[in-house]
Design an enzyme around this catalytic site. Structure first.
Site, PDB file in Angstrom:
ATOM      1  N   ARG A  95      41.874  52.111  49.048  1.00 57.65           N
ATOM      2  CA  ARG A  95      42.545  53.180  48.294  1.00 57.65           C
ATOM      3  C   ARG A  95      42.149  53.159  46.823  1.00 57.65           C
ATOM      4  NH1 ARG A  95      48.608  51.215  47.121  1.00 57.65           N
ATOM      5  NH2 ARG A  95      48.268  48.988  47.328  1.00 57.65           N
ATOM      6  N   GLY A 128      45.225  55.706  51.759  1.00 54.70           N
ATOM      7  CA  GLY A 128      44.428  55.738  50.534  1.00 54.70           C
ATOM      8  C   GLY A 128      45.247  56.031  49.280  1.00 54.70           C
ATOM      9  N   ARG A 185      35.678  39.763  43.892  1.00 52.60           N
ATOM     10  CA  ARG A 185      36.704  38.832  44.351  1.00 52.60           C
ATOM     11  C   ARG A 185      36.064  37.685  45.109  1.00 52.60           C
ATOM     12  NH1 ARG A 185      40.815  43.062  45.229  1.00 52.60           N
ATOM     13  NH2 ARG A 185      39.929  44.900  44.234  1.00 52.60           N
ATOM     14  N   ASP A 254      41.186  37.943  48.661  1.00 50.14           N
ATOM     15  CA  ASP A 254      40.727  39.265  48.193  1.00 50.14           C
ATOM     16  C   ASP A 254      41.458  39.683  46.927  1.00 50.14           C
ATOM     17  OD1 ASP A 254      42.805  39.333  50.310  1.00 50.14           O
ATOM     18  OD2 ASP A 254      42.951  41.440  49.761  1.00 50.14           O
ATOM     19  N   ASN A 255      42.463  38.909  46.531  1.00 49.86           N
ATOM     20  CA  ASN A 255      43.182  39.228  45.293  1.00 49.86           C
ATOM     21  C   ASN A 255      42.917  38.184  44.217  1.00 49.86           C
ATOM     22  OD1 ASN A 255      44.269  41.498  46.499  1.00 49.86           O
ATOM     23  ND2 ASN A 255      46.150  40.473  47.111  1.00 49.86           N
TER      24      ASN A 255
HETATM   25  P1  AMP Z   1      46.500  44.747  48.786  1.00 47.46           P
HETATM   26  O1  AMP Z   1      47.665  44.260  49.590  1.00 47.46           O
HETATM   27  O2  AMP Z   1      46.848  45.860  47.839  1.00 47.46           O
HETATM   28  O3  AMP Z   1      45.750  43.653  48.140  1.00 47.46           O
HETATM   29  O4  AMP Z   1      45.518  45.422  49.853  1.00 47.46           O
HETATM   30  C1  AMP Z   1      44.949  44.731  50.928  1.00 47.46           C
HETATM   31  C2  AMP Z   1      43.972  45.625  51.638  1.00 47.46           C
HETATM   32  O5  AMP Z   1      44.632  46.760  52.189  1.00 47.46           O
HETATM   33  C3  AMP Z   1      42.867  46.188  50.757  1.00 47.46           C
HETATM   34  O6  AMP Z   1      41.686  46.295  51.536  1.00 47.46           O
HETATM   35  C4  AMP Z   1      43.379  47.548  50.385  1.00 47.46           C
HETATM   36  O7  AMP Z   1      42.365  48.444  50.035  1.00 47.46           O
HETATM   37  C5  AMP Z   1      44.082  47.969  51.665  1.00 47.46           C
HETATM   38  N1  AMP Z   1      45.153  48.937  51.426  1.00 47.46           N
HETATM   39  C6  AMP Z   1      46.361  48.699  50.863  1.00 47.46           C
HETATM   40  N2  AMP Z   1      47.079  49.825  50.811  1.00 47.46           N
HETATM   41  C7  AMP Z   1      46.339  50.807  51.349  1.00 47.46           C
HETATM   42  C8  AMP Z   1      46.532  52.210  51.578  1.00 47.46           C
HETATM   43  N3  AMP Z   1      47.663  52.825  51.250  1.00 47.46           N
HETATM   44  N4  AMP Z   1      45.509  52.886  52.139  1.00 47.46           N
HETATM   45  C9  AMP Z   1      44.373  52.293  52.483  1.00 47.46           C
HETATM   46  N5  AMP Z   1      44.125  50.984  52.306  1.00 47.46           N
HETATM   47  C10 AMP Z   1      45.100  50.248  51.744  1.00 47.46           C
HETATM   48 MG    MG Z   2      44.211  43.619  46.907  1.00 49.82          MG
END
Ligand code: AMP
Ligand code: MG
Length: 482
Positions: A95, A128, A185, A254-255
């Site tokens: 996203r 997204g 990352r 990944d973070n």
């Molecule tokens: P995060 O928890 O924000 O670190 O995201 C973990 C993974 O989920 C990453 O690959 C993000 O791009 C994906 N992701 C989180 N929220 C969304 C969303 N609303 N739509 C698409 N991908 C998402």
């Molecule tokens: Mg992330």
């Protein structure tokens, strides 16, 4: 994909997009998905100036991706990652869309990314999009971290989309423009290592070294020098977090950015009462990412980075494993060095003695026992206050201070510069979000942002921001920023 209308022939942003020039295996070109009714919430004037961008040129249409400025090369980055210990070979920007990079006024290359700008080839089942609450949380907390002097991604703009996003309920949608030294990352390295794509892995390493650690390009073993540098940067970063009571909440690989910046403000929060077991994230059932577990987890993540780099560390796999293991095992020592240096400053010491670690630990133990507020306690010590809960500890501290070369004034000034009066207290952050989401009232966001921009200066009228939550205001759970 259809081309989007452009603002003008000349771009307000002087893009120079090095990531887009890397092999196609590393990213996917994608345009933001236009939204219905964009409205700007905030433009970060100071950051725009730092990036050499005229803030007047930063419009709502640009902030949501309806207008892509000339010179941008919008793309989603590929990455993998361990999420709560489980390896996911393909995550990627689901996203977030990287518009491109600029070289700022200080000669540093910075990414400009839209978070919540629509689906990408990495979206899996996600929409997204981002909701307004998490966008405001990330804007405010990342800017507060910056003001605290802690390496972090920044917030350049926030805008609402005029569209709803559907989570447990329908929520207003928003987009955050995030600025970072890079978005590379640990998981970016894992993506190519898992595919045994050594060519891309090497290209990524060269890019990351050139960008973040250029002095290492000539090292005998650049992969090893890079691992060392990332370990140092993460030790420093996590020690800074714990010195202000910050709990990241989702330290998945990944973070974790190899630049050493704090990235991805999801369920993060600052603790009030000192308790090393503090966890806020609603999805962190077992406390994997608890306050006191952040250094061990950083080490665990760095071991995953070392694994991903194995093929570049040595041609002989056993030798590579031996080198990597020895390096990663050195993390606790590196971390303790940073931790000790930071907490020495917090209790006003510039000299070093054997027993300092025990002295600091005794303070923390007393604070835990009394459930003393972390921020208020250190701030009180800076002002010469004598918290009752520390009655047993204060005399030992005094004795130690007598052997430190600083004058009283010097000590107060040192302590005042590392022990903040204001942090983004979680109950305040939640109240700020409620005001914006429920009542379209952005005054609390603006006011908090202003107070937190000078966290080490007492500000008249801002006393409430320094206070811990009342019994009914306490927030025990934060929800992931999805
Ligand atoms: P995060 O928890 O924000 O670190 O995201 C973990 C993974 O989920 C990453 O690959 C993000 O791009 C994906 N992701 C989180 N929220 C969304 C969303 N609303 N739509 C698409 N991908 C998402
Ligand atoms: Mg992330």
């Amino acid at each position: 994909m259809t081309a989007l209308p452009q603002t003008s022939a000349r771009s307000a942003i002087a893009f120079d997009n090095s990531y887009a020039r890397l092999p196609g295996s590393m990213h996917a070109g994608v345009l933001p998905t236009p939204v219905e009714a964009p409205r700007l919430i905030k433009v970060n004037q100071g950051l725009a100036a730092e990036l050499g961008i005229d803030p007047e040129a930063l419009t709502a249409e640009m902030a949501v991706g309806n207008v892509v400025p000339p010179g941008a090369s919008p793309l989603a980055q590929a990455y993998a990652g361990h999420q709560f210990g489980q390896f996911v070979p393909q995550l990627g920007d689901g996203r977030a869309i990287l518009l491109g990079e600029v070289v700022d006024q200080n000669g540093r290359r910075r990414d400009i990314q839209l978070k919540g700008a629509g689906q990408t080839p990495f979206s899996r089942r996600g929409d997204g999009r981002a909701a307004l609450g998490p966008v405001l949380r990330e804007y405010l907390v990342s800017e507060a971290m910056h003001a605290l002097g802690i390496p972090t991604t920044r917030a350049l703009m926030a805008a609402t989309t005029g569209e709803k996003v559907y989570r447990e309920t329908a929520l207003p949608g928003a987009v955050l423009t995030r600025v970072a030294a890079s978005h590379i990352r640990v998981g970016t390295f894992q993506f190519f290592a898992a595919r045994r794509d050594v060519e891309s892995l090497k290209a990524l390493l060269d890019h990351a070294v050139a960008r973040h650690y250029p002095e290492l390009a000539q090292a005998e073993n650049p992969a090893l020098a890079f691992l060392d540098a990332v370990m140092e940067a993460q030790a420093r970063l996590v020690s800074r977090w714990v010195q202000v009571g910050f709990v990241h909440g989702v330290m998945n690989t990944d973070n974790m950015a190899v630049s050493g910046e704090t990235i991805d403000y999801g369920p993060c929060a600052f603790m009030d009462a000192y308790d090393p077991a503090t966890v806020f994230s609603s999805i962190d059932e077992y406390g994997r990412y608890a306050y006191d577990n952040q250094a061990p987890i950083a080490m665990w993540n760095l071991a995953r980075l070392a694994e991903a780099l194995l093929s570049l560390l040595d041609e002989d796999r056993d030798e590579a494993i031996r080198i990597a293991t020895a390096r990663v095992e050195g993390f606790p020592q590196i971390y303790t060095r940073h931790w000790l240096a930071g907490f020495r400053r917090k209790i006003g010491l510039v000299s070093e003695e054997e027993g300092d670690l025990e002295l600091i630990q005794a303070l923390l133990d007393a604070m835990q026992l009394a459930r003393a507020d972390f921020t208020i306690t250190f701030r009180a010590l800076s002002h010469g206050g004598e918290p009752e809960a520390l009655a047993g500890w204060l005399p030992t501290w005094r004795e130690r201070l007598a052997r430190d070369p600083q004058t009283e004034a010097e000590r107060r000034s040192l302590m005042g510069s590392v022990n903040p009066a204001y942090i983004p207290r979680n109950h305040r952050v939640e109240a700020m979000i409620r005001a914006a989401v429920d009542r379209q009232d952005y005054a609390p966001f603006e006011e908090m942002l202003r107070v937190l921009s000078s966290p080490y200066e007492e500000q008249a009228g801002a006393e409430a921001y320094a206070e811990p939550p009342g019994e009914t205001e306490k927030v025990y759970r934060t929800f992931c920023g999805t």
